[in-house]
Design an enzyme around this catalytic site. Structure first.
Site, PDB file in Angstrom:
ATOM      1  N   CYS A   2      21.004 -21.477  -1.012  1.00  0.00           N
ATOM      2  CA  CYS A   2      21.733 -20.100  -0.720  1.00  0.00           C
ATOM      3  C   CYS A   2      21.631 -19.358   0.077  1.00  0.00           C
ATOM      4  O   CYS A   2      20.753 -19.430   0.564  1.00  0.00           O
ATOM      5  CB  CYS A   2      21.964 -19.674  -2.400  1.00  0.00           C
ATOM      6  SG  CYS A   2      21.915 -19.957  -4.016  1.00  0.00           S
ATOM      7  N   ARG A  27      23.087 -23.039   3.401  1.00  0.00           N
ATOM      8  CA  ARG A  27      21.754 -23.531   2.678  1.00  0.00           C
ATOM      9  C   ARG A  27      22.527 -23.807   0.984  1.00  0.00           C
ATOM     10  O   ARG A  27      21.522 -23.629   0.305  1.00  0.00           O
ATOM     11  CB  ARG A  27      21.569 -21.437   2.059  1.00  0.00           C
ATOM     12  CG  ARG A  27      20.720 -22.283   3.277  1.00  0.00           C
ATOM     13  CD  ARG A  27      19.785 -21.423   3.840  1.00  0.00           C
ATOM     14  NE  ARG A  27      19.086 -21.249   4.884  1.00  0.00           N
ATOM     15  CZ  ARG A  27      17.733 -20.483   3.960  1.00  0.00           C
ATOM     16  NH1 ARG A  27      17.177 -20.482   3.469  1.00  0.00           N
ATOM     17  NH2 ARG A  27      17.236 -20.532   5.149  1.00  0.00           N
ATOM     18  N   TRP A  73      24.253 -22.861  -3.748  1.00  0.00           N
ATOM     19  CA  TRP A  73      22.860 -23.872  -4.790  1.00  0.00           C
ATOM     20  C   TRP A  73      23.347 -23.713  -5.807  1.00  0.00           C
ATOM     21  O   TRP A  73      21.829 -23.261  -6.220  1.00  0.00           O
ATOM     22  CB  TRP A  73      22.332 -24.814  -4.167  1.00  0.00           C
ATOM     23  CG  TRP A  73      21.557 -26.041  -4.094  1.00  0.00           C
ATOM     24  CD1 TRP A  73      22.396 -26.758  -3.282  1.00  0.00           C
ATOM     25  CD2 TRP A  73      21.053 -26.373  -4.788  1.00  0.00           C
ATOM     26  NE1 TRP A  73      22.109 -27.973  -4.235  1.00  0.00           N
ATOM     27  CE2 TRP A  73      20.900 -28.175  -4.914  1.00  0.00           C
ATOM     28  CE3 TRP A  73      19.979 -25.669  -5.835  1.00  0.00           C
ATOM     29  CZ2 TRP A  73      20.378 -28.469  -5.942  1.00  0.00           C
ATOM     30  CZ3 TRP A  73      19.154 -26.368  -7.021  1.00  0.00           C
ATOM     31  CH2 TRP A  73      19.323 -27.531  -6.570  1.00  0.00           C
ATOM     32  N   ASN A  99      19.441 -15.156  -4.424  1.00  0.00           N
ATOM     33  CA  ASN A  99      18.947 -16.279  -4.243  1.00  0.00           C
ATOM     34  C   ASN A  99      17.546 -16.135  -5.138  1.00  0.00           C
ATOM     35  O   ASN A  99      17.104 -15.065  -5.475  1.00  0.00           O
ATOM     36  CB  ASN A  99      18.327 -16.381  -2.905  1.00  0.00           C
ATOM     37  CG  ASN A  99      19.827 -16.434  -1.856  1.00  0.00           C
ATOM     38  OD1 ASN A  99      20.548 -17.042  -2.612  1.00  0.00           O
ATOM     39  ND2 ASN A  99      19.453 -16.310  -0.703  1.00  0.00           N
ATOM     40  N   GLY A 100      16.995 -17.707  -5.567  1.00  0.00           N
ATOM     41  CA  GLY A 100      15.788 -17.240  -6.452  1.00  0.00           C
ATOM     42  C   GLY A 100      16.585 -17.831  -7.399  1.00  0.00           C
ATOM     43  O   GLY A 100      17.347 -18.174  -8.326  1.00  0.00           O
ATOM     44  N   GLU A 480      10.660 -43.088   5.125  1.00  0.00           N
ATOM     45  CA  GLU A 480      11.680 -41.351   6.384  1.00  0.00           C
ATOM     46  C   GLU A 480      12.829 -42.225   6.429  1.00  0.00           C
ATOM     47  O   GLU A 480      14.124 -41.646   5.733  1.00  0.00           O
ATOM     48  CB  GLU A 480      10.969 -41.560   7.223  1.00  0.00           C
ATOM     49  CG  GLU A 480      11.954 -40.527   7.744  1.00  0.00           C
ATOM     50  CD  GLU A 480      12.267 -39.297   7.988  1.00  0.00           C
ATOM     51  OE1 GLU A 480      11.825 -39.004   6.717  1.00  0.00           O
ATOM     52  OE2 GLU A 480      13.162 -38.822   8.033  1.00  0.00           O
ATOM     53  N   LYS A 484      15.953 -40.243   4.878  1.00  0.00           N
ATOM     54  CA  LYS A 484      17.399 -40.406   6.511  1.00  0.00           C
ATOM     55  C   LYS A 484      18.843 -41.006   5.395  1.00  0.00           C
ATOM     56  O   LYS A 484      19.866 -40.939   4.814  1.00  0.00           O
ATOM     57  CB  LYS A 484      17.226 -40.748   7.440  1.00  0.00           C
ATOM     58  CG  LYS A 484      17.764 -39.913   8.412  1.00  0.00           C
ATOM     59  CD  LYS A 484      16.260 -38.190   7.903  1.00  0.00           C
ATOM     60  CE  LYS A 484      15.737 -37.784   7.225  1.00  0.00           C
ATOM     61  NZ  LYS A 484      14.845 -36.784   7.525  1.00  0.00           N
ATOM     62  N   GLU A 487      20.230 -40.214   1.900  1.00  0.00           N
ATOM     63  CA  GLU A 487      20.417 -38.882   2.045  1.00  0.00           C
ATOM     64  C   GLU A 487      21.858 -37.914   2.433  1.00  0.00           C
ATOM     65  O   GLU A 487      22.729 -37.515   2.281  1.00  0.00           O
ATOM     66  CB  GLU A 487      19.796 -37.925   1.584  1.00  0.00           C
ATOM     67  CG  GLU A 487      19.110 -37.257   2.997  1.00  0.00           C
ATOM     68  CD  GLU A 487      17.838 -36.138   3.751  1.00  0.00           C
ATOM     69  OE1 GLU A 487      18.224 -35.530   3.229  1.00  0.00           O
ATOM     70  OE2 GLU A 487      17.119 -36.765   4.691  1.00  0.00           O
ATOM     71  N   HIS A 503       5.455 -59.217  -4.664  1.00  0.00           N
ATOM     72  CA  HIS A 503       4.450 -58.431  -6.260  1.00  0.00           C
ATOM     73  C   HIS A 503       5.751 -57.466  -7.199  1.00  0.00           C
ATOM     74  O   HIS A 503       5.698 -57.197  -7.979  1.00  0.00           O
ATOM     75  CB  HIS A 503       3.721 -57.253  -6.023  1.00  0.00           C
ATOM     76  CG  HIS A 503       2.317 -58.023  -4.830  1.00  0.00           C
ATOM     77  ND1 HIS A 503       1.669 -58.743  -5.728  1.00  0.00           N
ATOM     78  CD2 HIS A 503       2.161 -58.103  -3.879  1.00  0.00           C
ATOM     79  CE1 HIS A 503       1.158 -59.272  -4.626  1.00  0.00           C
ATOM     80  NE2 HIS A 503       0.554 -58.585  -3.859  1.00  0.00           N
ATOM     81  N   LYS A 601      19.786 -27.282   2.155  1.00  0.00           N
ATOM     82  CA  LYS A 601      18.537 -26.703   4.036  1.00  0.00           C
ATOM     83  C   LYS A 601      17.319 -25.938   2.928  1.00  0.00           C
ATOM     84  O   LYS A 601      17.922 -24.598   2.255  1.00  0.00           O
ATOM     85  CB  LYS A 601      19.218 -26.207   4.679  1.00  0.00           C
ATOM     86  CG  LYS A 601      18.228 -26.255   5.813  1.00  0.00           C
ATOM     87  CD  LYS A 601      18.078 -27.828   6.133  1.00  0.00           C
ATOM     88  CE  LYS A 601      17.200 -27.933   7.651  1.00  0.00           C
ATOM     89  NZ  LYS A 601      16.660 -28.992   7.868  1.00  0.00           N
TER      90      LYS A 601
HETATM   91  C1  F6R Z   1      15.232 -35.041   4.184  1.00  0.00           C
HETATM   92  C2  F6R Z   1      14.318 -33.143   4.542  1.00  0.00           C
HETATM   93  C3  F6R Z   1      13.965 -32.334   3.370  1.00  0.00           C
HETATM   94  C4  F6R Z   1      13.423 -31.964   3.530  1.00  0.00           C
HETATM   95  C5  F6R Z   1      12.118 -31.162   2.957  1.00  0.00           C
HETATM   96  C6  F6R Z   1      11.021 -30.044   2.853  1.00  0.00           C
HETATM   97  O1  F6R Z   1      15.483 -34.995   5.423  1.00  0.00           O
HETATM   98  O2  F6R Z   1      14.811 -32.286   5.261  1.00  0.00           O
HETATM   99  O3  F6R Z   1      13.900 -34.032   2.498  1.00  0.00           O
HETATM  100  O4  F6R Z   1      12.128 -32.775   5.170  1.00  0.00           O
HETATM  101  O5  F6R Z   1      13.433 -30.719   1.977  1.00  0.00           O
HETATM  102  O6  F6R Z   1      11.811 -29.669   3.839  1.00  0.00           O
HETATM  103  P1  F6R Z   1      10.392 -28.241   4.867  1.00  0.00           P
HETATM  104  O7  F6R Z   1      10.633 -29.360   6.125  1.00  0.00           O
HETATM  105  O8  F6R Z   1      12.102 -27.017   4.808  1.00  0.00           O
HETATM  106  O9  F6R Z   1       9.563 -27.427   3.815  1.00  0.00           O
END
Ligand code: F6R
Length: 606
Positions: A2, A27, A73, A99-100, A480, A484, A487, A503, A601
């Site tokens: 948010c 956000r 969000w 937010n929160g 990783e 990626k 997502e 296994h 994010k």
């Molecule tokens: C994946 C991604 C998330 C962040 C996770 C932690 O591409 O961006 O998995 O890595 O939410 O976020 P931060 O690094 O901001 O604590």
């Protein structure tokens, strides 16, 4: 998660608020809204969907020089018009963005309903508007304080009231709020991204702090209304760094920025003479560093996976037992905090609530925590005993790329410094420094193969389900890569240790299920290649991310070669093609790269 914006000044608020919301849309992007306060009181426009839909549908007459806005969000209640912020009281005198999460929202909603209040949304935020309206305090500050006094939970909140038309009152507890000082106008935002176009003179609120913002300035105070005398400071940021420029998305820009970002995290930190790293921000002398018996790394999502790569670096270079754990699980198992363990919190945003709460749990039990954090002055950075800033620059795309690369390099620097006060020889230290110095250029070489990777990605995008496999150093790379891929492409991508395939998961291998395998030139190459033959024998399509001198024999596979560095540093070069595979698979499928569905994010709620 948010985004909040606010404005008080001489201009019409709505266009400024909408511009700010566009910059905060990463956000949260399921709904948005704005409220302005003009001569006829408060007007609100809000709806499900993107900020551009809100802007298109804004009423013609929407004047007011004080305003607040929000991009959401969803936490409480689905993404619909009613649940979008701002929320108002019954008379429409109070408008609130938040937010929160309010933990006691259910009880407060029940109480308000019993008092005859008609709640019109499913949200926790709406209660704040009613509580402010019900307070009998004679100032807006007092009314907001009264409302917050009965709230348990986290908030960054901004409140307007028709009876106090010259001001916005803001408060922070766990969710960031920044005040931006302009020329006879003031801005409020939850993130610098919304402010830098207007001002770089800013003040961060601390948890438990409130502020009154008017056109002529701001005052800060605690919840008992005693002053905290906070002053604004001018920060050194380049507003252009917050734009996507010529790139079709922020993620693309951020992938391509990695060579320069890598240079920045290394700059001034390599000591060639002693073959070590200089990390002044750790606040630990050599004696304290030598006393460390264990390293425990905590992060979420991609930060957790790069934490696993970091644990590998610490074990290899410093020979200190190290492991990484998901910060979201850590504090729920009542962890044993040891005085000779170095805890490392890793986070791009510095806001991820699970990582922040893990840091607080460790410090409450007397442990020492350092942070590997990108956002300067963020909550996690401030909460830690010391740390390493990542200098990746602003990362806007939801999928983390350049910050992740700099996290890896931050771990390499940490492992080098820990190693060199222990048993890592000066020759090995110098070998790694030479490797680190080569890396930015090699990162550029991998990125230069983007067109080829785009073609491979288009093929992978057709599969409903994929495996990503690797061993030891390669396994967190595979994790990783799968993260990626899933997502942003929304394909099912599962990471496995190559050694574990037989296994169980080998049962799923078929011509419809491709495997992306990470096969560095290292002590496990032969075993890795043998496992790939087992996949090929079951007609599983293979994409192999490897080094030029690795002999895959007769294996039928699409091959992606990356340059070799020192074996300990190879994981990051092996990770880069996986970013581009995910990116181009998602582009091929026509997805919104920077705003993948259901995500946002900075995960600031548990
Ligand atoms: C994946 C991604 C998330 C962040 C996770 C932690 O591409 O961006 O998995 O890595 O939410 O976020 P931060 O690094 O901001 O604590």
């Amino acid at each position: 998660m948010c985004g909040i914006v606010g404005y008080v000044g001489g201009q019409q608020a709505a266009p400024l608020l909408l511009e700010g919301l566009t910059r905060l849309e990463h956000r949260g992007y399921d709904s948005s809204g704005v409220a302005v306060l003009g001569s006829s009181g408060i007007k609100v426009a809000k709806q499900a969907g993107r900020v551009r839909d809100l802007a298109d549908g804004l009423p013609k007459r929407f004047g007011g020089k004080v305003g607040i806005g929000h991009t959401r969000w969803a936490t409480h209640g689905p993404a619909n018009d009613a649940n979008a912020h701002p929320h108002t009281d019954a008379k429409g005198d109070v408008a609130v963005v938040h937010n929160g999460i309010i933990d006691n929202a259910a009880a407060l909603r029940r109480q308000l309903t019993d008092d005859g209040v008609d709640l019109v949304s499913d949200t926790d935020t709406e209660v704040i508007a009613h509580l402010v309206a019900h307070s009998e305090a004679d100032s807006l500050e007092g009314r907001v304080r009264d409302a917050l006094a009965v709230i348990d939970g986290t908030y960054g909140v901004a409140v307007m009231h028709a009876d106090f038309p010259d001001r916005i009152v803001v408060a922070r507890n766990g969710s960031p709020l920044i005040i931006g000082v302009g020329e006879r106008e003031m801005h409020v935002a939850s993130d610098l991204a919304a402010l830098v176009r207007y001002t770089t003179t800013i003040a961060h609120l601390d948890d438990g702090e409130m502020a009154t913002v008017t056109a002529s300035g701001f005052t800060t105070y605690k919840q008992d209304l005693s002053s905290t005398h906070k002053q604004a400071t001018t920060i050194d940021v380049d507003p252009d760094a917050y734009d996507a420029g010529d790139h079709e998305s922020y993620m693309h820009k951020e992938i391509r920025e990695q060579p320069e970002a890598a240079e920045r995290v290394l700059r001034g930190r390599l000591d060639e003479r002693f073959g070590t790293a200089h990390l002044g921000g750790l606040n630990m002398d050599a004696r304290e560093t030598r006393a460390i018996r264990r390293v425990k790394i905590l992060g979420c999502g991609s930060a957790y996976y790069v934490g696993q790569m970091g644990a590998g670096l610490v074990e290899e270079l410093a020979r200190i037992p190290a492991d990484a754990e998901a910060a979201s699980e850590f504090r729920y198992r009542n962890p044993i905090i040891e005085p000779d363990t170095l805890y490392v919190a890793v986070s791009q945003s510095g806001e991820t609530i699970d990582t922040l709460l893990a840091v607080q749990e460790i410090r409450r039990k007397g442990g020492r925590v350092i942070g590997l954090v990108n956002v300067v002055g963020s909550a996690i950075a401030r909460e830690c005993d010391g740390g390493i800033y990542l200098h990746a620059g602003p990362e806007v795309a939801v999928a983390s790329t350049k910050a992740l690369t700099n996290m890896f390099l931050g771990f390499a620097l940490l492992a080098l410094q820990l190693g060199r006060v222990r048993d890592l020889s000066v020759a090995d230290g110098k070998r790694l420094i030479a490797g680190l110095t080569r890396l930015p250029d090699q990162i550029g070489q991998v990125l230069a193969r983007e067109d080829t990777l785009a073609e491979i990605a288009a093929g992978l995008a057709e599969a409903e389900s994929l495996f990503f496999v690797g061993r030891v150093r390669g396994f967190p790379v595979a994790r990783e890569g799968a993260q990626k891929f899933k997502e942003i492409s929304y394909r099912h991508a599962e990471a496995y240790q190559t050694s574990e395939l037989k296994h169980g998961p080998l049962a799923l291998i078929s011509p419809e299920v491709p495997t992306v395998a990470v096969v560095p030139h290292d002590e496990l190459t032969d075993r890795n290649v043998a496992a790939l033959h087992e996949i090929a024998a079951r007609r599983g399509p293979l994409v192999v991310v490897t080094h030029e001198d690795v002999d895959l024999g007769e294996l039928e596979a699409v091959r992606i070669d990356v340059p070799r560095n020192e074996v300990e540093l190879d994981p990051i070069l092996l990770t880069l093609p996986l970013q581009l595979l995910a990116y181009h698979a998602a582009t091929h499928l026509g997805h919104d790269i920077d705003k993948p569905r259901n995500l946002a994010k900075s995960v600031t709620v548990e």
